[in-house]
Motif scaffolding. Structure first.
Motif, mmCIF file in Angstrom:
data_model
loop_
_atom_site.group_PDB
_atom_site.id
_atom_site.type_symbol
_atom_site.label_atom_id
_atom_site.label_comp_id
_atom_site.label_asym_id
_atom_site.label_seq_id
_atom_site.Cartn_x
_atom_site.Cartn_y
_atom_site.Cartn_z
ATOM 1 N N VAL A 27 -27.992 -14.165 -10.810
ATOM 2 C CA VAL A 27 -27.868 -12.916 -10.520
ATOM 3 C C VAL A 27 -26.774 -12.081 -10.997
ATOM 4 O O VAL A 27 -25.452 -12.476 -10.850
ATOM 5 C CB VAL A 27 -28.034 -12.501 -8.837
ATOM 6 N N VAL A 28 -26.954 -11.080 -11.784
ATOM 7 C CA VAL A 28 -25.727 -10.198 -12.368
ATOM 8 C C VAL A 28 -25.120 -9.335 -11.237
ATOM 9 O O VAL A 28 -25.767 -8.729 -10.720
ATOM 10 C CB VAL A 28 -26.294 -9.502 -13.467
ATOM 11 N N ALA A 29 -23.695 -9.122 -11.455
ATOM 12 C CA ALA A 29 -23.063 -8.399 -10.571
ATOM 13 C C ALA A 29 -22.153 -7.453 -11.632
ATOM 14 O O ALA A 29 -21.461 -8.012 -12.325
ATOM 15 C CB ALA A 29 -22.213 -9.228 -9.529
ATOM 16 N N PHE A 30 -21.697 -6.360 -10.860
ATOM 17 C CA PHE A 30 -20.917 -5.434 -11.688
ATOM 18 C C PHE A 30 -20.274 -4.619 -10.601
ATOM 19 O O PHE A 30 -20.527 -4.416 -9.487
ATOM 20 C CB PHE A 30 -21.757 -4.679 -12.670
ATOM 21 N N GLU A 67 -21.482 -2.993 -16.671
ATOM 22 C CA GLU A 67 -22.679 -2.676 -15.993
ATOM 23 C C GLU A 67 -23.760 -3.547 -16.324
ATOM 24 O O GLU A 67 -24.570 -3.223 -17.027
ATOM 25 C CB GLU A 67 -22.941 -1.102 -15.836
ATOM 26 N N LEU A 68 -23.575 -4.886 -16.061
ATOM 27 C CA LEU A 68 -24.686 -5.824 -16.278
ATOM 28 C C LEU A 68 -25.979 -5.266 -15.512
ATOM 29 O O LEU A 68 -25.985 -4.946 -14.513
ATOM 30 C CB LEU A 68 -24.345 -7.079 -15.967
ATOM 31 N N HIS A 69 -26.945 -5.508 -16.359
ATOM 32 C CA HIS A 69 -28.366 -4.597 -15.813
ATOM 33 C C HIS A 69 -29.404 -5.770 -15.930
ATOM 34 O O HIS A 69 -29.780 -6.684 -14.959
ATOM 35 C CB HIS A 69 -28.590 -3.366 -16.522
ATOM 36 N N HIS A 70 -30.239 -5.721 -16.888
ATOM 37 C CA HIS A 70 -31.332 -6.691 -17.137
ATOM 38 C C HIS A 70 -30.768 -7.864 -18.033
ATOM 39 O O HIS A 70 -30.085 -7.663 -19.093
ATOM 40 C CB HIS A 70 -32.420 -5.937 -17.775
ATOM 41 N N GLY A 446 -17.260 -7.517 -3.527
ATOM 42 C CA GLY A 446 -17.219 -6.409 -3.723
ATOM 43 C C GLY A 446 -17.982 -5.644 -4.826
ATOM 44 O O GLY A 446 -17.873 -4.328 -5.196
ATOM 45 N N LEU A 447 -18.819 -6.412 -5.541
ATOM 46 C CA LEU A 447 -19.451 -6.008 -6.950
ATOM 47 C C LEU A 447 -21.145 -5.587 -6.474
ATOM 48 O O LEU A 447 -21.510 -5.990 -5.116
ATOM 49 C CB LEU A 447 -19.624 -6.974 -7.725
#
Length: 468
Positions: A27-30, A67-70, A446-447
């Protein structure tokens, strides 16, 4: 190729369904403020594990503000349909673009799947110089290379957006995929029917239209994308461009049938200017042309303006805001996330021309803020956003953030971060929340969290070569 390929490359959808279930989710988090470094998190999905439903791995990127997204795998089941690879090919690397920074990171999951390692950065300058693009968005492994859709043009240009190709082995940017573009300008998702020489692309907006948040004037002015674009995969040029009508704004996620013999798929449309409804459209082959029709309409829900964010108060309603759709590997179940109303809908699409709603779960929502059953006193912000389905269609994973600048418009108090798992009834339809799988609060340091990928493949990232 099959004798040297990764065993998680499945020849048919049936093979994928019968394979062992996922043990891990990536899972990406930003950081919405762009200060803390972005991360790829690893979540334990093994129901027999003592750490089930917990974050068990955390790889921090060397930079912030991406801002990691897809994101997606370097290789998948589609590799069995085509060549062009050097040596043994594995589903090993995750290609993770930063939508805001235009940097893309390659992470190796092989040595320790719980501790992916950053092994390559593809800089914004390389993407711009070699492909003419910026704002990378969607990743799919496919013929000729790794397909990377991008929303913007190079050197600060708003567009046109399009698709870049990355080398399968080195991850170098090879150039733009398109040989001819035609009238296409907006970009978003890219998918295909491999056995039918067809690529499909969808349309959101230019970087300047999204990066500072949602502007209602762009919606009322009907300025967002509203086309589906059909391309020749072999010739890399447009074949047909279908306008859904400029009332239907933001044609986003594309989900083609997994059975390679089928020539249909579904596209989600975020909102109608006319009544704030959202919709799902079916594309299908009609003779030698592609035809498109609306098969699902989800109406807006009336609401007290005092409960709405400023952007929605004039309408006295909550739009569903379809931001993701996902189709099970057996092509039977379609899941539709309604981020505005806080609802995930399940449809039986055995007859793709006549979807039948079979279940619904509500979590969060602009007005409802419905809690998870595991924490009934905790109101949730955000709503079901990204959807991922296990290969056997028994488990549905949801995360709740869209894009930082847009989160704040629709959820001014913030969306926090949460991830949930739903259990699905594959016989007759039905959904229930897993009380043991609810990640929220400080779990993600916190992301905020966006897309999920499953170890060994999932419903939204693989193409199959054979029917079975």
């Amino acid at each position: 190729m099959a004798d040297i390929a990764d065993p998680t490359f499945y020849r048919t959808p049936s093979d994928a369904i019968a394979a062992a279930p996922e043990s891990l989710a990536y899972v990406v988090a930003f950081d919405p403020a762009g200060q803390a470094r972005d991360a790829l998190t690893v979540v334990d999905c093994d129901e027999m594990s003592s750490t089930f439903g917990q974050v068990v791995g955390w790889t921090e990127l060397p930079t912030s503000g991406n801002e990691l997204h897809h994101f997606g795998w370097n290789a998948c089941s589609s590799a069995l349909c085509h060549g062009g690879h050097a040596g043994h090919l594995e589903r090993r690397y995750l290609i993770v673009p930063g939508l805001r920074s235009s940097r893309t990171y390659v992470l190796d999951t092989k040595l320790d799947p719980r501790a992916p390692k950053v092994v390559r950065e593809i800089g914004a300058d390389e993407l711009a110089a070699k492909a003419g693009y910026s704002r990378p968005h969607t990743v799919h492994c496919g013929p000729d290379g790794i397909y990377l859709s991008a929303l913007g043009g190079a050197d600060g240009a708003d567009g046109p957006g399009g698709v870049a190709l990355l080398d399968h082995d080195t991850f170098d940017v090879m150039g733009p995929w398109e040989a001819e573009r035609g009238d296409q300008y907006f970009a978003y998702d890219v998918w295909w029917h491999l056995n039918h020489d067809t690529v499909i692309t969808s349309e959101w907006a230019t970087p300047s239209m999204i990066e500072n948040g949602f502007n209602p004037e762009d919606l009322l002015g009907r300025r967002f994308g509203h086309h589906l674009n059909f391309w020749s995969m072999s010739e890399r040029k447009p074949r047909q461009r279908v306008d859904l009508g400029d009332a239907h704004q933001m044609v986003l996620e594309l989900r083609p049938a997994h059975d390679p013999a089928k020539t249909y798929g579904f596209a989600g449309v975020v909102i109608s200017v006319e009544d704030l409804s959202a919709s799902v459209w079916l594309w299908h082959k009609d003779g030698d042309q592609w035809a498109v029709r609306k098969v699902i309409t989800i109406p807006a829900e009336p609401a007290d303006p005092a409960q709405l964010p400023p952007a929605l108060r004039p309408f006295s309603a909550v739009p569903p805001l379809i931001l993701d759709i996902d189709l099970s590997v057996d092509d039977r179940w379609l899941y539709v996330s309604c981020w505005g109303t806080g609802e995930l809908k399940q449809y039986d699409v055995s007859d793709p021309f006549s979807p039948r709603e079979t279940a619904s779960v509500r979590l969060g929502g602009i007005v409802g803020k419905r809690p998870h059953p595991a924490a009934p006193d905790l109101p949730l912000s955000g709503g079901p956003q990204m959807v991922e389905i296990s290969r056997d269609a028994k488990r549905i994973y949801l995360t709740n953030s869209l894009y930082a600048a847009w989160d704040e418009v629709f959820y001014p108090e913030g969306v926090g971060a949460w991830m949930v798992k739903l259990d699905a009834d594959n016989a007759d339809g039905g959904l229930s929340a897993d009380h043991r799988f609810f990640l929220y609060g400080d779990t993600f340091r916190g992301l905020r969290v966006h897309q999920t990928r499953l170890q060994g493949g999932d419903a939204s990232s693989d193409s199959y070569c054979f029917t079975g």
